[in-house]
Every structure is written in C-alpha cells, then in structure tokens.
Design a protein around this motif. Structure first.
Motif, PDB file in Angstrom:
ATOM      1  N   CYS A 247      28.008  87.905  57.172  1.00  0.00           N
ATOM      2  CA  CYS A 247      27.317  86.747  57.819  1.00  0.00           C
ATOM      3  C   CYS A 247      27.898  85.571  58.484  1.00  0.00           C
ATOM      4  CB  CYS A 247      26.347  86.383  56.923  1.00  0.00           C
ATOM      5  SG  CYS A 247      26.874  85.424  55.620  1.00  0.00           S
ATOM      6  N   GLN A 248      27.349  84.810  59.318  1.00  0.00           N
ATOM      7  CA  GLN A 248      27.696  83.519  59.554  1.00  0.00           C
ATOM      8  C   GLN A 248      26.831  82.672  58.745  1.00  0.00           C
ATOM      9  OE1 GLN A 248      30.251  82.339  61.433  1.00  0.00           O
ATOM     10  NE2 GLN A 248      30.419  83.273  63.373  1.00  0.00           N
ATOM     11  N   PHE A 249      27.237  81.496  58.368  1.00  0.00           N
ATOM     12  CA  PHE A 249      26.283  80.779  57.633  1.00  0.00           C
ATOM     13  C   PHE A 249      26.527  79.061  57.634  1.00  0.00           C
ATOM     14  CE2 PHE A 249      29.174  80.385  54.316  1.00  0.00           C
ATOM     15  CZ  PHE A 249      28.531  79.218  53.459  1.00  0.00           C
ATOM     16  N   GLN A 250      25.522  78.461  57.440  1.00  0.00           N
ATOM     17  CA  GLN A 250      25.894  76.933  57.157  1.00  0.00           C
ATOM     18  C   GLN A 250      24.762  76.534  56.325  1.00  0.00           C
ATOM     19  OE1 GLN A 250      24.818  74.138  60.532  1.00  0.00           O
ATOM     20  NE2 GLN A 250      23.422  75.496  61.314  1.00  0.00           N
ATOM     21  N   GLY A 251      25.236  75.528  55.409  1.00  0.00           N
ATOM     22  CA  GLY A 251      24.449  75.063  54.339  1.00  0.00           C
ATOM     23  C   GLY A 251      24.381  73.419  54.575  1.00  0.00           C
ATOM     24  N   LEU A 252      23.234  72.863  54.607  1.00  0.00           N
ATOM     25  CA  LEU A 252      22.996  71.372  54.751  1.00  0.00           C
ATOM     26  C   LEU A 252      22.251  70.947  53.456  1.00  0.00           C
ATOM     27  CD1 LEU A 252      22.117  72.858  57.808  1.00  0.00           C
ATOM     28  CD2 LEU A 252      22.441  70.754  58.351  1.00  0.00           C
ATOM     29  N   VAL A 253      22.193  69.697  53.409  1.00  0.00           N
ATOM     30  CA  VAL A 253      21.555  68.851  52.498  1.00  0.00           C
ATOM     31  C   VAL A 253      20.396  68.343  53.155  1.00  0.00           C
ATOM     32  CG1 VAL A 253      21.074  67.216  50.790  1.00  0.00           C
ATOM     33  CG2 VAL A 253      23.442  68.405  50.742  1.00  0.00           C
ATOM     34  N   TRP A 254      19.098  68.655  52.696  1.00  0.00           N
ATOM     35  CA  TRP A 254      17.890  68.228  53.308  1.00  0.00           C
ATOM     36  C   TRP A 254      17.831  66.802  53.340  1.00  0.00           C
ATOM     37  CZ3 TRP A 254      13.148  70.869  54.861  1.00  0.00           C
ATOM     38  CH2 TRP A 254      12.096  70.092  55.277  1.00  0.00           C
ATOM     39  N   GLU A 255      17.997  65.990  52.253  1.00  0.00           N
ATOM     40  CA  GLU A 255      17.875  64.628  52.158  1.00  0.00           C
ATOM     41  C   GLU A 255      18.820  63.632  53.278  1.00  0.00           C
ATOM     42  OE1 GLU A 255      16.152  66.543  48.725  1.00  0.00           O
ATOM     43  OE2 GLU A 255      18.043  66.780  49.557  1.00  0.00           O
ATOM     44  N   SER A 256      19.798  64.229  53.578  1.00  0.00           N
ATOM     45  CA  SER A 256      21.076  63.375  54.323  1.00  0.00           C
ATOM     46  C   SER A 256      21.056  64.354  55.455  1.00  0.00           C
ATOM     47  CB  SER A 256      22.390  63.684  53.635  1.00  0.00           C
ATOM     48  OG  SER A 256      22.719  64.978  53.579  1.00  0.00           O
ATOM     49  N   GLY A 257      20.811  65.467  55.754  1.00  0.00           N
ATOM     50  CA  GLY A 257      20.726  66.194  56.972  1.00  0.00           C
ATOM     51  C   GLY A 257      22.387  66.573  57.116  1.00  0.00           C
ATOM     52  N   LYS A 258      23.171  66.295  56.217  1.00  0.00           N
ATOM     53  CA  LYS A 258      24.600  66.676  56.398  1.00  0.00           C
ATOM     54  C   LYS A 258      24.959  67.988  56.068  1.00  0.00           C
ATOM     55  CE  LYS A 258      26.080  61.882  56.213  1.00  0.00           C
ATOM     56  NZ  LYS A 258      27.039  60.835  55.424  1.00  0.00           N
ATOM     57  N   THR A 259      26.017  68.755  56.553  1.00  0.00           N
ATOM     58  CA  THR A 259      26.273  70.170  56.351  1.00  0.00           C
ATOM     59  C   THR A 259      27.415  69.854  55.200  1.00  0.00           C
ATOM     60  OG1 THR A 259      26.400  70.541  58.596  1.00  0.00           O
ATOM     61  CG2 THR A 259      27.644  71.885  57.222  1.00  0.00           C
ATOM     62  N   PHE A 260      27.158  70.852  53.989  1.00  0.00           N
ATOM     63  CA  PHE A 260      28.157  70.704  53.038  1.00  0.00           C
ATOM     64  C   PHE A 260      29.174  72.090  53.260  1.00  0.00           C
ATOM     65  CE2 PHE A 260      24.340  72.753  51.464  1.00  0.00           C
ATOM     66  CZ  PHE A 260      24.733  73.966  50.757  1.00  0.00           C
ATOM     67  N   GLN A 261      28.809  73.145  53.974  1.00  0.00           N
ATOM     68  CA  GLN A 261      29.525  74.144  53.918  1.00  0.00           C
ATOM     69  C   GLN A 261      29.167  74.929  55.439  1.00  0.00           C
ATOM     70  OE1 GLN A 261      29.724  76.876  50.718  1.00  0.00           O
ATOM     71  NE2 GLN A 261      32.147  77.340  50.873  1.00  0.00           N
ATOM     72  N   GLN A 262      30.258  75.723  56.150  1.00  0.00           N
ATOM     73  CA  GLN A 262      29.754  76.472  56.794  1.00  0.00           C
ATOM     74  C   GLN A 262      31.060  77.395  57.359  1.00  0.00           C
ATOM     75  OE1 GLN A 262      29.352  73.482  60.033  1.00  0.00           O
ATOM     76  NE2 GLN A 262      30.870  74.763  61.195  1.00  0.00           N
ATOM     77  N   THR A 263      30.683  78.560  58.093  1.00  0.00           N
ATOM     78  CA  THR A 263      31.609  79.502  58.589  1.00  0.00           C
ATOM     79  C   THR A 263      31.821  79.323  60.016  1.00  0.00           C
ATOM     80  OG1 THR A 263      29.873  81.439  58.860  1.00  0.00           O
ATOM     81  CG2 THR A 263      31.140  81.194  56.850  1.00  0.00           C
ATOM     82  N   TYR A 264      30.710  78.846  60.846  1.00  0.00           N
ATOM     83  CA  TYR A 264      30.841  78.879  62.382  1.00  0.00           C
ATOM     84  C   TYR A 264      31.970  77.864  62.353  1.00  0.00           C
ATOM     85  CZ  TYR A 264      25.741  80.267  62.072  1.00  0.00           C
ATOM     86  OH  TYR A 264      24.705  80.921  61.756  1.00  0.00           O
ATOM     87  N   GLY A 265      32.556  78.265  63.343  1.00  0.00           N
ATOM     88  CA  GLY A 265      34.030  77.584  63.921  1.00  0.00           C
ATOM     89  C   GLY A 265      35.295  77.421  63.108  1.00  0.00           C
ATOM     90  N   THR A 266      35.007  78.152  61.878  1.00  0.00           N
ATOM     91  CA  THR A 266      36.268  78.361  60.931  1.00  0.00           C
ATOM     92  C   THR A 266      37.105  79.326  61.163  1.00  0.00           C
ATOM     93  OG1 THR A 266      35.098  79.522  59.139  1.00  0.00           O
ATOM     94  CG2 THR A 266      34.631  77.297  59.057  1.00  0.00           C
ATOM     95  N   GLY A 267      37.012  80.234  61.846  1.00  0.00           N
ATOM     96  CA  GLY A 267      37.574  81.513  62.283  1.00  0.00           C
ATOM     97  C   GLY A 267      37.441  82.389  61.289  1.00  0.00           C
ATOM     98  N   ARG A 268      36.444  82.336  60.387  1.00  0.00           N
ATOM     99  CA  ARG A 268      36.269  83.598  59.357  1.00  0.00           C
ATOM    100  C   ARG A 268      34.587  83.733  59.294  1.00  0.00           C
ATOM    101  NH1 ARG A 268      39.942  79.918  56.450  1.00  0.00           N
ATOM    102  NH2 ARG A 268      41.790  80.939  55.809  1.00  0.00           N
TER     103      ARG A 268
END
Length: 333
Positions: A247-268
């Motif tokens: 998969c491709q994925f991203q994970g965000l924190v609801w309270e801040s809306g900030k991304t803590f991890q993702q694969t999109y754009g990493t080349g993997r």
C-alpha cells in the motif's frame, strides 16, 4: 497458514513502523522489503535457450504444462518471451504480481506453482528479495507478458539447493511466468470515487497520481468509535486477516492535523501483515479487514484501538490521540 513461496529469498520486513515513528516521517521508514543482501554471482549472460516446450495451457493466465528438459541446459540464464504484453516495462525495485509454475529441468517435476493456489505471487524485484534468475529475467518485461526461463543453480538456490522442494544444488530450474501487474512509488488506488457527505469526518482528496492525497480534518471532536470508509472503491477481492498488504499510506493526528508518517513521496511503498498490525495498531488492522483491493480507505482510529495512553516517545502522537489514516490498497497476498 498461508504457504510461503519458495522463490522469496527473504521474508518481507516491510512492516509499517508506527511504533517507532517520529514527527512527519517522510524518510520512508516503512520499508517495502528486506534489506538486499550482496549477490554471490555477477550478472548473468542471458541467452535464448534451450528451453523445453509448453505443451498445454498456452494462454496467458492458464496453468501451463511444460515438457521435460532435453539434453544439457545452458550454464547461462535462458529467457524467452512466449507472449508479449502491452503494459509498461517492469523496473528494478518495483513490486510485481505474477503467476508462475516451476519445475526441474532433468525430471520435469513441478515443485511449485501459484495457479493451483488461485493467487499470484507478490514480490519485489530487488537484490536479496527474490532469486536472481527471476530478478534478471523479468527486468524490462512488459505487464501482460508470459516469460519462460531456465535458471542455472548460480542464479537459483546455489550449491545448497532447496531440499524441502526436492531441488538439488546441481538442478537447473524451468519457470513459466505470467506478469500480471506491477507497482512502484508512483502508484495509487484507481477505484471509483465515493461521496464524502459526513461533515464530522475528514475529507480526503481523490487524486490518483501517486502524490499524497490532501486530508482536511474538521475542527470538531473526533468520533468515539472506529471509522472505516471508502474514498475510492476498487473492484478487487476483499482483504482477509491472514493477508499481507502492499500500500501507500499516511497517518495524521486528529487533534493537530499533522502527519506523523507517510509513504507518498518517499520513493517507497509499505508492505505489512494485517495479523501483525493487529498487535500494533488494532484499529488500522480492523479498518482494512474486508476492504477491496484497489481502494483508498479513510480510517479513523480512537485511542483505545491505537496507542491509548502509551504513545511513541518524542513524536506527534500524544496520550489519548485519535489517529487518521488514508490507505491506498494496491495489492495483497
């Protein structure tokens, strides 16, 4: 238990490393495969034959019947395109799905095939993750092609052979391979867009260009229960708990809306077992179970199904954080 293919040189180590992620991890810590091990042989000379005849099941996708090898096999890697596909060429380090049958040159004994299992093999064409005969033979071949190859020991299992399959260290191996599909870091889900009408849930972009889909988290309290909704609904089979997901994925924190991890754009890409994810982030595993391959899924994970009061140290995830995931389910095995 799902039977592991004999072709894989190492078990995938691409589990999503959510437990150890840091702030906006774009470094690609979700590795897609085991670290390549040094090759013991130089690149092979590729020749046209000899190769035994395919006597039945000659169409793409059909289980082939292959004659026993005649005479001495080549000491080089023999490769022949039986059916030329019209898709894009496969490149180094991409993941491919392929159906295959493998047998021993001298005896014609079939030691492995995916057709009877009803599920193509999913693997990465990278050093140390697949036998070298496959890696060198399939590079540059187009999706939709049927390839026949004869692999000498140096580019198969070496002098040790593969005793559990009855393969000796002197055996040349013959494969017929149907290249079904391939995936790389620019891949996205390609399903049909599903209406996002619930104002209490994040809105997710429906772009299919391999770039990270924008997620807009509402300025409201998060839901108390697990949410798993299609953003793009694919037409593939439904995921089962025992499967491994690419998969491709991203994970965000609801309270801040900030991304803590993702694969999109990493080349993997990321590859992980749903069962093992159940031991890390239960909500992510539960949210993916039963969803269709080819889909983009929005998953909102309440604290008790995420990290609860034991978040990873030093990161964006805090005690009681609700997590938001978007997952493009590219393939599964």
């Amino acid at each position: 238990m799902r039977r592991r293919s004999l072709l894989l040189a190492a078990l995938p180590a691409g589990l999503v490393t959510l437990a150890g992620c840091g702030d906006d991890d774009k470094s690609g810590s979700s590795r897609a495969s085991a670290s390549p091990s040094p090759s013991s042989s130089p690149p092979p000379k590729i020749v046209d034959g000899p190769l035994p005849a395919v006597t039945a099941g000659v169409k793409f996708g059909e289980k082939p019947t292959v004659a026993k090898g005649s005479g001495e096999p080549s000491k080089n890697l023999a490769v022949k395109t039986l059916i030329a596909g019209s898709g894009r060429p496969v490149a180094e380090n991409e993941f491919i799905q392929a159906n295959y049958l493998g047998q021993i040159w001298d005896t014609g004994k079939v030691f492995d095939n995916s057709y009877d299992r009803g599920s193509p093999l999913l693997m990465q064409l990278a050093q140390g993750t697949i036998i070298d005969g496959w890696r060198y033979a399939l590079l540059g071949k187009k999706i939709g092609s049927r390839i026949e190859i004869a692999v000498p020991p140096a580019y198969g299992y070496g002098k040790a052979g593969q005793p559990q399959a009855g393969i000796k260290g002197t055996d040349t191996l013959v494969f017929v391979i149907d290249v079904v599909s391939s995936f790389n870091s620019g891949s996205s889900a390609k399903g049909k867009a599903v209406a996002q009408n619930d104002a209490a849930l994040p809105k997710v972009a429906v772009n299919t260009d391999g770039k990270v889909p924008k997620v807009t988290v509402p300025k409201t309290d998060p839901p108390k229960k697990l949410v798993s909704e299609y953003v793009l609904e694919g037409d593939g089979p439904k995921l089962k708990p025992e499967q491994t997901v690419l998969c491709q994925f991203q994970g965000l924190v609801w309270e801040s809306g900030k991304t803590f991890q993702q694969t999109y754009g990493t080349g993997r890409l990321s590859q992980f077992s749903i069962e093992q994810m159940q031991q890390t982030v239960k909500g992510l595993a539960q949210g993916l179970n039963g969803k269709k391959v080819g889909s983009r899924v929005l998953i909102v994970v309440p604290p008790e199904l995420g990290y609860g009061d034991k978040p990873p140290s030093g990161g964006l995830i805090k005690k009681g954080s609700t997590l938001v995931f978007t997952v493009d389910i590219l393939a599964a095995m």
